[in-house]
Write an enzyme that holds these catalytic residues in place. Structure first.
Site, PDB file in Angstrom:
ATOM      1  N   LYS A  32      36.672  28.721  -3.715  1.00 11.89           N
ATOM      2  CA  LYS A  32      36.388  29.445  -4.607  1.00 11.89           C
ATOM      3  C   LYS A  32      37.714  30.524  -5.336  1.00 11.89           C
ATOM      4  CE  LYS A  32      33.681  33.491  -3.824  1.00 11.89           C
ATOM      5  NZ  LYS A  32      34.116  34.406  -4.414  1.00 11.89           N
ATOM      6  N   ASP A  59      34.039  31.718  -9.998  1.00 14.25           N
ATOM      7  CA  ASP A  59      33.303  32.840  -9.485  1.00 14.25           C
ATOM      8  C   ASP A  59      33.505  33.869 -10.374  1.00 14.25           C
ATOM      9  OD1 ASP A  59      31.249  34.515  -8.342  1.00 14.25           O
ATOM     10  OD2 ASP A  59      32.555  34.710  -6.669  1.00 14.25           O
ATOM     11  N   LYS A  61      31.080  35.378 -12.607  1.00 14.56           N
ATOM     12  CA  LYS A  61      29.676  35.911 -12.912  1.00 14.56           C
ATOM     13  C   LYS A  61      29.565  36.606 -14.209  1.00 14.56           C
ATOM     14  CE  LYS A  61      29.487  37.689  -7.997  1.00 14.56           C
ATOM     15  NZ  LYS A  61      30.600  37.254  -7.333  1.00 14.56           N
ATOM     16  N   ASP A  64      26.562  38.622 -20.657  1.00 12.64           N
ATOM     17  CA  ASP A  64      26.745  39.280 -22.005  1.00 12.64           C
ATOM     18  C   ASP A  64      25.655  38.729 -22.968  1.00 12.64           C
ATOM     19  OD1 ASP A  64      27.781  40.363 -24.012  1.00 12.64           O
ATOM     20  OD2 ASP A  64      29.961  40.101 -23.233  1.00 12.64           O
ATOM     21  N   THR A 119      24.265  41.362  -3.359  1.00 15.18           N
ATOM     22  CA  THR A 119      23.811  41.820  -2.050  1.00 15.18           C
ATOM     23  C   THR A 119      24.496  43.318  -1.741  1.00 15.18           C
ATOM     24  OG1 THR A 119      25.965  40.686  -1.196  1.00 15.18           O
ATOM     25  CG2 THR A 119      23.721  39.461  -0.700  1.00 15.18           C
ATOM     26  N   ARG A 211      37.432  35.530   4.736  1.00 12.28           N
ATOM     27  CA  ARG A 211      38.134  36.222   5.887  1.00 12.28           C
ATOM     28  C   ARG A 211      38.078  35.376   7.349  1.00 12.28           C
ATOM     29  NH1 ARG A 211      36.169  41.859   4.163  1.00 12.28           N
ATOM     30  NH2 ARG A 211      34.590  40.669   3.897  1.00 12.28           N
TER      31      ARG A 211
HETATM   32  O1  C5P Z   1      35.676  37.353   3.420  1.00 17.21           O
HETATM   33  P1  C5P Z   1      34.147  37.132   3.377  1.00 17.21           P
HETATM   34  O2  C5P Z   1      33.727  35.761   4.259  1.00 17.21           O
HETATM   35  O3  C5P Z   1      33.421  38.173   3.467  1.00 17.21           O
HETATM   36  O4  C5P Z   1      34.052  36.545   1.855  1.00 17.21           O
HETATM   37  C1  C5P Z   1      32.956  36.348   1.248  1.00 17.21           C
HETATM   38  C2  C5P Z   1      33.239  35.848  -0.349  1.00 17.21           C
HETATM   39  O5  C5P Z   1      31.844  35.746  -1.065  1.00 17.21           O
HETATM   40  C3  C5P Z   1      33.831  36.788  -1.034  1.00 17.21           C
HETATM   41  O6  C5P Z   1      34.721  36.373  -2.209  1.00 17.21           O
HETATM   42  C4  C5P Z   1      32.698  37.808  -1.823  1.00 17.21           C
HETATM   43  O7  C5P Z   1      32.997  38.469  -3.101  1.00 17.21           O
HETATM   44  C5  C5P Z   1      31.811  36.666  -1.972  1.00 17.21           C
HETATM   45  N1  C5P Z   1      30.436  37.365  -2.162  1.00 17.21           N
HETATM   46  C6  C5P Z   1      29.619  37.863  -1.212  1.00 17.21           C
HETATM   47  N2  C5P Z   1      28.465  38.296  -1.072  1.00 17.21           N
HETATM   48  C7  C5P Z   1      27.656  38.157  -2.458  1.00 17.21           C
HETATM   49  C8  C5P Z   1      28.301  37.204  -3.341  1.00 17.21           C
HETATM   50  C9  C5P Z   1      29.716  36.895  -3.348  1.00 17.21           C
HETATM   51  O8  C5P Z   1      30.286  38.132  -0.013  1.00 17.21           O
HETATM   52  N3  C5P Z   1      26.601  38.335  -2.494  1.00 17.21           N
END
Ligand code: C5P
Length: 233
Positions: A32, A59, A61, A64, A119, A211
């Protein structure tokens, strides 16, 4: 597309991203690319990662007026990504315009999925800032249904919502779920998390994992563990 693990490449530069991807020699993970990397490096980073053989979820998003989103999607379609997204809050007219813009002359297009409520938005913020008074899970389901009716392929949602989205919108409607953590891993700033195996049980089609893989001591081993637990291969 079959169930898969998508690595969130939340890096600030081309160098950091490619150094990370270079660690993967025998597999080419689905990745992503988000706003941070795209705004830092522009469309060339997408082309470069695609040339290396990865599937890409771009991604960005979009949100507009319909005409602007249509034209932006018509540019993105040439990047040949596999999945891209927009905010369902842009309305049905915007989502339909996005599909028109994204569709190539031969009728093919990347998959298009919608963000429902972020979220990071809770009930209080939704009521006070957005003046939406309904319960947040009803709002999320309504946005998912609106996206489906506009012709989109799925939604980004919490793994905790994936089952309900499938019940409401059908098994074919994709659920792409971040907020995944290993049972023995750090939760970090994610509030509502699920393990890869639980996300599979509940019916997520794709999990987005950042992460737990990117910050692992051995990212390749962490990725392979994630695939084993989620895809079961
Ligand atoms: O590091 P981690 O596993 O928390 O990363 C989750 C990824 O998913 C990040 O790129 C974050 O921006 C994205 N994301 C999220 N929750 C959402 C939408 C996207 O954690 N509701």
């Amino acid at each position: 597309m079959k169930r898969d693990v998508i690595i969130a490449c939340d890096f600030a530069s081309r160098e950091a991203t490619l150094a990370f991807l270079d660690k993967f020699t025998d597999v080419k993970p689905f990745v992503k690319i988000g706003m941070e990397l795209y705004y830092a490096e522009g469309p060339e980073i997408v082309r470069e990662i695609k040339r290396r053989g990865h599937k890409i979820f771009l991604d960005l998003k979009l949100h507009d007026i319909p005409n602007t989103v249509k034209k932006a999607m018509a540019v993105l379609r040439n990047l040949d990504v596999d999945v891209t997204n927009l905010h369902a809050a842009g309305t049905t007219a915007m989502m339909k315009a996005a599909i028109e813009g994204l569709t190539r002359e031969d009728g093919t297009r990347p998959l298009l999925i919608a963000v429902t409520q972020l979220t990071s938005t809770d009930q209080e913020a939704m009521e006070n800032d957005l003046l939406i008074k309904e319960p947040i899970d009803q709002v999320v389901m309504h946005y998912a249904e609106t996206a489906k009716n506009a012709g989109l392929d799925g939604v980004v949602c919490s793994p905790l919502e994936a089952g309900k989205v499938h019940d409401r919108c059908g098994k074919q409607f994709l659920t792409v779920t971040p907020g995944v953590r290993f049972a023995d891993g750090d939760v970090g700033d994610q509030k509502r998390v699920m393990t890869p195996a639980a996300a599979r049980e509940i019916g997520s089609d794709f999990i987005v994992v950042g992460r737990p893989i990117t910050a692992a001591e051995d990212p390749v081993a962490a990725y392979k563990r994630c695939v084993r637990e989620f895809v079961g291969e």
